[in-house]
Design a protein around this motif. Structure first.
Motif, PDB file in Angstrom:
ATOM      1  N   GLU A   1      -5.229  -0.973   8.301  1.00 14.09           N
ATOM      2  CA  GLU A   1      -6.255  -1.029   7.652  1.00 14.09           C
ATOM      3  C   GLU A   1      -7.141  -0.297   8.188  1.00 14.09           C
ATOM      4  O   GLU A   1      -8.400   0.495   8.107  1.00 14.09           O
ATOM      5  CB  GLU A   1      -6.997  -2.307   6.578  1.00 14.09           C
ATOM      6  CG  GLU A   1      -7.386  -3.091   7.574  1.00 14.09           C
ATOM      7  CD  GLU A   1      -5.969  -4.065   7.732  1.00 14.09           C
ATOM      8  OE1 GLU A   1      -6.304  -5.280   7.486  1.00 14.09           O
ATOM      9  OE2 GLU A   1      -4.812  -3.645   7.712  1.00 14.09           O
TER      10      GLU A   1
ATOM     11  N   HIS B   1       0.943  -1.202   0.003  1.00 13.74           N
ATOM     12  CA  HIS B   1      -0.058  -0.186  -0.161  1.00 13.74           C
ATOM     13  C   HIS B   1       0.771   1.642   0.031  1.00 13.74           C
ATOM     14  O   HIS B   1       0.280   2.166  -0.711  1.00 13.74           O
ATOM     15  CB  HIS B   1      -1.269   0.176   1.285  1.00 13.74           C
ATOM     16  CG  HIS B   1      -2.449  -1.320   1.374  1.00 13.74           C
ATOM     17  ND1 HIS B   1      -2.016  -2.157   1.016  1.00 13.74           N
ATOM     18  CD2 HIS B   1      -3.577  -0.563   0.613  1.00 13.74           C
ATOM     19  CE1 HIS B   1      -3.611  -2.967   1.145  1.00 13.74           C
ATOM     20  NE2 HIS B   1      -4.150  -2.193   0.493  1.00 13.74           N
TER      21      HIS B   1
ATOM     22  N   ASP C   1      -5.762  -2.786  -0.714  1.00 14.89           N
ATOM     23  CA  ASP C   1      -7.390  -2.025  -0.130  1.00 14.89           C
ATOM     24  C   ASP C   1      -7.373  -0.916  -0.444  1.00 14.89           C
ATOM     25  O   ASP C   1      -6.750  -0.121   0.062  1.00 14.89           O
ATOM     26  CB  ASP C   1      -7.343  -2.690   1.495  1.00 14.89           C
ATOM     27  CG  ASP C   1      -8.520  -2.686   1.928  1.00 14.89           C
ATOM     28  OD1 ASP C   1      -9.524  -0.965   1.927  1.00 14.89           O
ATOM     29  OD2 ASP C   1      -9.022  -2.819   3.221  1.00 14.89           O
ATOM     30  N   VAL C   2      -8.896  -0.782  -1.708  1.00 16.34           N
ATOM     31  CA  VAL C   2      -8.896   0.203  -2.039  1.00 16.34           C
ATOM     32  C   VAL C   2      -9.598   1.574  -0.629  1.00 16.34           C
ATOM     33  O   VAL C   2      -9.353   2.672  -0.955  1.00 16.34           O
ATOM     34  CB  VAL C   2      -9.941   0.156  -2.823  1.00 16.34           C
ATOM     35  CG1 VAL C   2     -10.204   1.443  -3.368  1.00 16.34           C
ATOM     36  CG2 VAL C   2      -9.856  -0.450  -3.606  1.00 16.34           C
ATOM     37  N   ASP C   3     -10.294   0.769  -0.097  1.00 15.48           N
ATOM     38  CA  ASP C   3     -10.601   1.680   1.151  1.00 15.48           C
ATOM     39  C   ASP C   3      -9.052   2.825   2.044  1.00 15.48           C
ATOM     40  O   ASP C   3      -8.663   3.632   2.367  1.00 15.48           O
ATOM     41  CB  ASP C   3     -11.526   1.710   2.320  1.00 15.48           C
ATOM     42  CG  ASP C   3     -12.958   1.453   1.490  1.00 15.48           C
ATOM     43  OD1 ASP C   3     -12.938   2.143   0.300  1.00 15.48           O
ATOM     44  OD2 ASP C   3     -13.871   0.415   1.654  1.00 15.48           O
ATOM     45  N   TRP C   4      -8.448   1.582   2.015  1.00 17.47           N
ATOM     46  CA  TRP C   4      -7.433   1.608   2.917  1.00 17.47           C
ATOM     47  C   TRP C   4      -6.541   2.849   2.515  1.00 17.47           C
ATOM     48  O   TRP C   4      -5.557   4.022   2.569  1.00 17.47           O
ATOM     49  CB  TRP C   4      -6.300   0.909   2.533  1.00 17.47           C
ATOM     50  CG  TRP C   4      -5.212   0.561   4.000  1.00 17.47           C
ATOM     51  CD1 TRP C   4      -4.622   1.486   5.194  1.00 17.47           C
ATOM     52  CD2 TRP C   4      -4.746  -0.439   4.392  1.00 17.47           C
ATOM     53  NE1 TRP C   4      -3.459   1.202   5.899  1.00 17.47           N
ATOM     54  CE2 TRP C   4      -3.184  -0.047   4.805  1.00 17.47           C
ATOM     55  CE3 TRP C   4      -4.139  -1.723   3.769  1.00 17.47           C
ATOM     56  CZ2 TRP C   4      -1.955  -1.369   5.580  1.00 17.47           C
ATOM     57  CZ3 TRP C   4      -3.453  -2.989   4.011  1.00 17.47           C
ATOM     58  CH2 TRP C   4      -2.239  -2.368   4.801  1.00 17.47           C
TER      59      TRP C   4
ATOM     60  N   ARG D   1      -7.472   5.230  -0.215  1.00 17.40           N
ATOM     61  CA  ARG D   1      -7.797   6.124  -0.317  1.00 17.40           C
ATOM     62  C   ARG D   1      -7.181   6.960   0.966  1.00 17.40           C
ATOM     63  O   ARG D   1      -6.756   7.907   1.015  1.00 17.40           O
ATOM     64  CB  ARG D   1      -9.326   5.713  -0.482  1.00 17.40           C
ATOM     65  CG  ARG D   1      -9.428   7.367  -0.095  1.00 17.40           C
ATOM     66  CD  ARG D   1     -11.190   7.645   0.177  1.00 17.40           C
ATOM     67  NE  ARG D   1     -12.098   6.723   0.692  1.00 17.40           N
ATOM     68  CZ  ARG D   1     -12.007   6.397   1.920  1.00 17.40           C
ATOM     69  NH1 ARG D   1     -11.810   7.666   2.408  1.00 17.40           N
ATOM     70  NH2 ARG D   1     -12.741   5.674   3.192  1.00 17.40           N
ATOM     71  N   ARG D   2      -7.212   6.093   2.485  1.00 16.74           N
ATOM     72  CA  ARG D   2      -7.263   6.310   3.821  1.00 16.74           C
ATOM     73  C   ARG D   2      -5.629   7.210   3.982  1.00 16.74           C
ATOM     74  O   ARG D   2      -5.330   8.554   4.256  1.00 16.74           O
ATOM     75  CB  ARG D   2      -7.274   6.232   4.574  1.00 16.74           C
ATOM     76  CG  ARG D   2      -8.583   6.072   5.339  1.00 16.74           C
ATOM     77  CD  ARG D   2      -9.331   5.210   6.685  1.00 16.74           C
ATOM     78  NE  ARG D   2      -8.728   3.768   6.719  1.00 16.74           N
ATOM     79  CZ  ARG D   2      -8.935   3.087   6.364  1.00 16.74           C
ATOM     80  NH1 ARG D   2     -10.197   2.813   5.499  1.00 16.74           N
ATOM     81  NH2 ARG D   2      -8.654   1.641   5.537  1.00 16.74           N
TER      82      ARG D   2
END
Length: 108
Positions: free
Chosen positions: A92, A17, A70-73, A75-76
């Motif tokens: 995450e 990530h 993980d797309v949400d992770w 993004r954060r």
């Protein structure tokens, strides 16, 4: 991950990530600050690193298969990198991740 004379060990999933976020910034020609918690065996505390696209970054993964992203992770982490604080390495769930920094001495 190796940057200049510093190598920092992170779990492969975390590193995957970070690689995406850092390379997105570098592709745009943007430097960034990255901060992480130091693992207890590295003396605890917190470390920060100023990263510029003019220096090469090297990402070494221990596993042979790429971890799932993980797309949400992602993004954060990207939002963190774009903030005035800089990229803060978290998992995450938003919990600070410990890294193990190692510095090279000249001639190593």
């Amino acid at each position: 991950m190796t940057y200049d004379a510093l190598t920092v060990e992170f779990d492969d999933r975390v590193l995957a990530h970070l690689q995406v976020v850092i390379m997105l910034r570098f592709r745009r020609g943007e430097p960034l600050t990255m901060s992480w918690m130091d693992a207890p065996k590295a003396g605890s505390g917190r470390s920060s690193l100023w990263m510029s696209p003019t220096f090469p970054a090297y990402f070494k993964f221990l596993g042979s298969r790429p971890p799932a992203i993980d797309v949400d992770w992602l993004r954060r982490l990207t939002e963190s990198a774009d903030s005035s604080i800089g990229l803060v390495v978290t998992d995450e769930h938003g919990t600070a991740v410990a890294g193990i920094p190692h510095t090279r001495r000249p001639g190593d």
